[in-house]
Design an enzyme around this catalytic site. Sequence first.
Site, PDB file in Angstrom:
ATOM      1  CE1 TYR A  51      -4.127  -1.470  -0.348  1.00 30.15           C
ATOM      2  CE2 TYR A  51      -3.772  -2.524   1.780  1.00 30.15           C
ATOM      3  CZ  TYR A  51      -4.521  -2.370   0.626  1.00 30.15           C
ATOM      4  OH  TYR A  51      -5.660  -3.114   0.446  1.00 30.15           O
ATOM      5  CG  PHE A  59      -6.849   5.520   5.753  1.00 28.66           C
ATOM      6  CD1 PHE A  59      -6.343   4.468   4.987  1.00 28.66           C
ATOM      7  CD2 PHE A  59      -7.372   6.624   5.078  1.00 28.66           C
ATOM      8  CE1 PHE A  59      -6.340   4.504   3.602  1.00 28.66           C
ATOM      9  CE2 PHE A  59      -7.376   6.676   3.675  1.00 28.66           C
ATOM     10  CZ  PHE A  59      -6.857   5.603   2.940  1.00 28.66           C
ATOM     11  NE  ARG A  87     -10.110  -1.377  -8.802  1.00 33.09           N
ATOM     12  CZ  ARG A  87      -9.622  -0.716  -7.746  1.00 33.09           C
ATOM     13  NH1 ARG A  87      -8.775  -1.320  -6.898  1.00 33.09           N
ATOM     14  NH2 ARG A  87      -9.975   0.503  -7.495  1.00 33.09           N
ATOM     15  CB  THR A  93     -12.812   1.942  -2.197  1.00 29.49           C
ATOM     16  OG1 THR A  93     -12.033   1.888  -3.394  1.00 29.49           O
ATOM     17  CG2 THR A  93     -11.911   1.876  -0.979  1.00 29.49           C
ATOM     18  NE  ARG A 104     -13.367  -3.765  -1.741  1.00 28.54           N
ATOM     19  CZ  ARG A 104     -12.432  -3.030  -2.345  1.00 28.54           C
ATOM     20  NH1 ARG A 104     -12.775  -2.112  -3.237  1.00 28.54           N
ATOM     21  NH2 ARG A 104     -11.160  -3.207  -2.059  1.00 28.54           N
ATOM     22  CG  ASN A 114     -12.310  -2.795   1.545  1.00 27.42           C
ATOM     23  OD1 ASN A 114     -11.395  -3.523   1.905  1.00 27.42           O
ATOM     24  ND2 ASN A 114     -12.117  -1.717   0.809  1.00 27.42           N
ATOM     25  CG  HIS A 117      -5.768  -5.575  -3.067  1.00 33.30           C
ATOM     26  ND1 HIS A 117      -5.640  -4.205  -3.160  1.00 33.30           N
ATOM     27  CD2 HIS A 117      -4.917  -6.094  -3.996  1.00 33.30           C
ATOM     28  CE1 HIS A 117      -4.743  -3.918  -4.100  1.00 33.30           C
ATOM     29  NE2 HIS A 117      -4.285  -5.052  -4.620  1.00 33.30           N
ATOM     30  CD  GLU A 128      -1.271  -4.433  -6.202  1.00 26.55           C
ATOM     31  OE1 GLU A 128      -2.155  -5.230  -6.601  1.00 26.55           O
ATOM     32  OE2 GLU A 128      -1.500  -3.229  -5.942  1.00 26.55           O
TER      33      GLU A 128
HETATM   34  P1  IDP Z   1      -9.187  -0.110  -3.325  1.00 24.41           P
HETATM   35  O1  IDP Z   1      -8.903  -1.216  -2.327  1.00 24.41           O
HETATM   36  O2  IDP Z   1     -10.615  -0.120  -3.766  1.00 24.41           O
HETATM   37  O3  IDP Z   1      -8.208  -0.104  -4.470  1.00 24.41           O
HETATM   38  P2  IDP Z   1      -7.714   2.158  -2.230  1.00 24.41           P
HETATM   39  O4  IDP Z   1      -8.090   3.582  -2.350  1.00 24.41           O
HETATM   40  O5  IDP Z   1      -6.536   1.656  -3.004  1.00 24.41           O
HETATM   41  O6  IDP Z   1      -9.017   1.288  -2.551  1.00 24.41           O
HETATM   42  O7  IDP Z   1      -7.471   1.876  -0.682  1.00 24.41           O
HETATM   43  C1  IDP Z   1      -6.844   0.691  -0.264  1.00 24.41           C
HETATM   44  C2  IDP Z   1      -7.527   0.187   0.997  1.00 24.41           C
HETATM   45  O8  IDP Z   1      -7.355   1.124   2.043  1.00 24.41           O
HETATM   46  C3  IDP Z   1      -9.036   0.033   0.874  1.00 24.41           C
HETATM   47  O9  IDP Z   1      -9.433  -1.177   0.248  1.00 24.41           O
HETATM   48  C4  IDP Z   1      -9.440   0.056   2.338  1.00 24.41           C
HETATM   49  O10 IDP Z   1      -9.164  -1.198   2.972  1.00 24.41           O
HETATM   50  C5  IDP Z   1      -8.485   1.091   2.903  1.00 24.41           C
HETATM   51  N1  IDP Z   1      -9.082   2.420   2.925  1.00 24.41           N
HETATM   52  C6  IDP Z   1      -9.301   3.246   1.870  1.00 24.41           C
HETATM   53  N2  IDP Z   1      -9.870   4.396   2.274  1.00 24.41           N
HETATM   54  C7  IDP Z   1      -9.996   4.296   3.615  1.00 24.41           C
HETATM   55  C8  IDP Z   1     -10.510   5.189   4.632  1.00 24.41           C
HETATM   56  O11 IDP Z   1     -10.968   6.298   4.351  1.00 24.41           O
HETATM   57  N3  IDP Z   1     -10.459   4.723   5.923  1.00 24.41           N
HETATM   58  C9  IDP Z   1      -9.951   3.497   6.256  1.00 24.41           C
HETATM   59  N4  IDP Z   1      -9.466   2.647   5.344  1.00 24.41           N
HETATM   60  C10 IDP Z   1      -9.482   3.036   4.045  1.00 24.41           C
HETATM   61 MG    MG Z   2      -6.157   0.260  -4.484  1.00 26.94          MG
END
Ligand code: IDP
Ligand code: MG
Length: 153
Positions: A51, A59, A87, A93, A104, A114, A117, A128
């Site tokens: 990440y 966060f 996706r 997300t 999700r 959620n 990934h 990755e």
């Molecule tokens: P994605 O998993 O849909 O690609 P990303 O923006 O890449 O979304 O974020 C990675 C992961 O970070 C998310 O799947 C979630 O677990 C966590 N995440 C994203 N936004 C937040 C937030 O606002 N609060 C807490 N965790 C978050």
């Molecule tokens: Mg992502």
Amino acid sequence: MQQEQTFVMVKPDGVRRGLVGAVIVRFEQKGFKLAAIELRTIDRALAERHYGDLRTKPFFSELVDYLTSGPVCAMIWQGEHAVENARSLIGKTNPAEASPGTIRGDFAMDIAGNIVHGSDSAASAAREIELFFGRHAASHPLDLFAGDEVSHG
Ligand code: IDP
Ligand code: MG
């Protein structure tokens, strides 16, 4: 037919809740082929690299805690436009915004839990896959099921 690989991971909450099978079923039903799978508990260094693009988010440390809180199920799925198709199976997300019918949307309620990934681009997928499965796995889609074209007519 453009074969592609993507990296998908059932995150610790998904493994804990017994949702590995449900996730696999959806990918198989969609037509993806499983190219690699491993259940493992990852360390903070790997979670932080995975990440890395979110390092400056408020966060981030909570996210690393989450990803290292138990085993994950890391997978490589292969198929046509695999990144984009994965996706769309996974959904938005924030599970509160994810449509019913997506993983999700059906299995989660909270953005911090959620379930799953999926890589967001071909470049992310390559990065990755190499991070979790090593350089040899990231090179090209495998000729996994050469007989498929015949059986599908
Ligand atoms: P994605 O998993 O849909 O690609 P990303 O923006 O890449 O979304 O974020 C990675 C992961 O970070 C998310 O799947 C979630 O677990 C966590 N995440 C994203 N936004 C937040 C937030 O606002 N609060 C807490 N965790 C978050
Ligand atoms: Mg992502």
